[in-house]
Design a protein around this motif. Structure first.
Motif, PDB file in Angstrom:
ATOM      1  N   TRP A  91      -4.175 -11.815   1.769  1.00 12.21           N
ATOM      2  CA  TRP A  91      -3.803 -10.907   0.700  1.00 12.21           C
ATOM      3  C   TRP A  91      -3.381 -11.669  -0.552  1.00 12.21           C
ATOM      4  O   TRP A  91      -3.814 -11.350  -1.665  1.00 12.21           O
ATOM      5  CB  TRP A  91      -2.675  -9.972   1.140  1.00 12.21           C
ATOM      6  N   LEU A 149      -5.913  -4.441   3.054  1.00  8.82           N
ATOM      7  CA  LEU A 149      -6.540  -3.502   2.130  1.00  8.82           C
ATOM      8  C   LEU A 149      -6.548  -2.094   2.699  1.00  8.82           C
ATOM      9  O   LEU A 149      -6.650  -1.896   3.910  1.00  8.82           O
ATOM     10  CB  LEU A 149      -7.988  -3.924   1.837  1.00  8.82           C
ATOM     11  N   ALA A 150      -6.486  -1.131   1.797  1.00 13.38           N
ATOM     12  CA  ALA A 150      -6.590   0.268   2.207  1.00 13.38           C
ATOM     13  C   ALA A 150      -7.992   0.534   2.744  1.00 13.38           C
ATOM     14  O   ALA A 150      -8.963  -0.086   2.283  1.00 13.38           O
ATOM     15  CB  ALA A 150      -6.292   1.182   1.023  1.00 13.38           C
ATOM     16  N   PRO A 151      -8.146   1.430   3.703  1.00  9.44           N
ATOM     17  CA  PRO A 151      -9.473   1.732   4.253  1.00  9.44           C
ATOM     18  C   PRO A 151     -10.430   2.216   3.168  1.00  9.44           C
ATOM     19  O   PRO A 151     -10.046   2.967   2.272  1.00  9.44           O
ATOM     20  CB  PRO A 151      -9.177   2.853   5.266  1.00  9.44           C
ATOM     21  N   VAL A 153     -11.952   0.439   0.811  1.00 11.27           N
ATOM     22  CA  VAL A 153     -12.057  -0.404  -0.382  1.00 11.27           C
ATOM     23  C   VAL A 153     -13.174  -1.419  -0.175  1.00 11.27           C
ATOM     24  O   VAL A 153     -13.237  -2.101   0.853  1.00 11.27           O
ATOM     25  CB  VAL A 153     -10.727  -1.123  -0.677  1.00 11.27           C
ATOM     26  N   ASN A 189      -1.726  -2.360  -6.407  1.00  8.47           N
ATOM     27  CA  ASN A 189      -0.997  -1.396  -5.575  1.00  8.47           C
ATOM     28  C   ASN A 189      -1.929  -0.310  -5.041  1.00  8.47           C
ATOM     29  O   ASN A 189      -1.730   0.220  -3.944  1.00  8.47           O
ATOM     30  CB  ASN A 189       0.141  -0.760  -6.376  1.00  8.47           C
ATOM     31  N   VAL A 191      -5.068  -0.646  -4.090  1.00  8.59           N
ATOM     32  CA  VAL A 191      -6.005  -1.069  -3.038  1.00  8.59           C
ATOM     33  C   VAL A 191      -5.298  -1.661  -1.824  1.00  8.59           C
ATOM     34  O   VAL A 191      -5.938  -1.893  -0.797  1.00  8.59           O
ATOM     35  CB  VAL A 191      -7.021  -2.104  -3.584  1.00  8.59           C
ATOM     36  N   ARG A 192      -4.002  -1.887  -1.909  1.00  9.94           N
ATOM     37  CA  ARG A 192      -3.306  -2.514  -0.798  1.00  9.94           C
ATOM     38  C   ARG A 192      -3.026  -1.496   0.308  1.00  9.94           C
ATOM     39  O   ARG A 192      -2.948  -0.297   0.051  1.00  9.94           O
ATOM     40  CB  ARG A 192      -1.986  -3.118  -1.264  1.00  9.94           C
ATOM     41  N   SER A 193      -2.913  -1.987   1.510  1.00  6.23           N
ATOM     42  CA  SER A 193      -2.538  -1.108   2.624  1.00  6.23           C
ATOM     43  C   SER A 193      -1.032  -0.896   2.626  1.00  6.23           C
ATOM     44  O   SER A 193      -0.287  -1.584   1.915  1.00  6.23           O
ATOM     45  CB  SER A 193      -2.978  -1.722   3.956  1.00  6.23           C
ATOM     46  N   ASP A 194      -0.564   0.038   3.451  1.00  2.68           N
ATOM     47  CA  ASP A 194       0.873   0.321   3.522  1.00  2.68           C
ATOM     48  C   ASP A 194       1.661  -0.848   4.102  1.00  2.68           C
ATOM     49  O   ASP A 194       2.884  -0.906   3.954  1.00  2.68           O
ATOM     50  CB  ASP A 194       1.119   1.574   4.373  1.00  2.68           C
ATOM     51  N   ARG A 198       4.403  -3.593  -2.367  1.00  2.00           N
ATOM     52  CA  ARG A 198       3.828  -3.257  -3.662  1.00  2.00           C
ATOM     53  C   ARG A 198       4.161  -4.322  -4.714  1.00  2.00           C
ATOM     54  O   ARG A 198       5.195  -4.985  -4.636  1.00  2.00           O
ATOM     55  CB  ARG A 198       4.355  -1.899  -4.142  1.00  2.00           C
TER      56      ARG A 198
END
Length: 224
Positions: A91, A149-151, A153, A189, A191-194, A198
């Motif tokens: 990341w 990454l968020a799903p 992306v 923020n 595109v990042r996963s939880d 942030r």
């Protein structure tokens, strides 16, 4: 003339020519970054501290000089992508490259203009894309595989996001040249996963007055 001494001045001239070329390219890079591609070779000569004839001996026209500067920029992008791909944290490697790309475009007006022109030169644009795209994709894939990454992306999303940040930079530069950093953080923020903290929004947004003044600059530029 003694043959044994003949090569000495030739070597010295070659060294002088190499130094002049470095000064010319460095001057062109600075001018392109600040003013875009509308500068002249006379401007470059003045900035480099050499005669115009010296510039023309090294580069027959501005297009050749632009190509040399652009090649250096692409090489630096490739090196930055490789460094990001080698970062131990996937990341942070992605953040490192994204910040590099946004910073480079936001502060280098000439590079952005060349990239737009290259889209009309399909062969050259494809060559540039193919040179750096695999490494950038590897940076993004590593981040995705690590769960950062968020799903959904995709690597192509980052090219769009970088251009979006660049557009904000171009709009706000006349009134607030640092605002783009806020939107770079917002993009990351988004595109990042939880599981990933942030980015902090350390740079405030444009004020209403700054937005109106920036619009004025845009309208004035269109009328010219």
């Amino acid at each position: 003339m003694n043959p044994a001494t003949a090569p000495a001045p030739t070597r010295r001239l070659r060294a002088d020519a190499a130094r002049n070329q470095q000064r010319i390219v460095a001057a062109a890079r600075a001018l392109f970054a600040d003013h875009g591609l509308e500068i002249t070779l006379d401007d470059v000569a003045e900035r480099a501290g050499v005669g115009v004839g010296t510039v023309y001996r090294r580069f027959s026209n501005k297009k050749e000089l632009i190509a040399e500067v652009f090649e250096q920029n692409v090489t630096e992008f490739a090196v930055a992508a490789e460094a990001a791909a080698a970062h131990p944290d996937p990341w942070l490697g992605l953040v490192q490259f994204f910040e590099y790309a946004c910073t480079h475009l936001a502060t280098n007006r000439g590079f952005s203009e060349v990239m737009l022109e290259l889209e009309e030169d399909l062969e050259r644009f494809t060559s540039v894309r193919d040179r750096i795209k695999p490494t950038i994709a590897a940076v993004i894939d590593r981040a995705a595989e690590s769960g950062a990454l968020a799903p959904g992306v995709e690597p192509s999303d980052f090219f769009a996001l970088i251009n979006m940040v660049d557009a904000v930079a171009a709009f706000s530069k006349p009134v607030n040249p640092s605002t783009w950093k806020r939107y770079m953080a917002i993009a990351l923020n988004g595109v990042r996963s939880d599981a990933v903290p942030r980015q902090t929004l350390d740079v405030p947004p444009l004020t209403d007055d700054e937005v109106e003044r920036a619009k004025t600059f845009v309208c004035t530029g269109r009328r010219k």
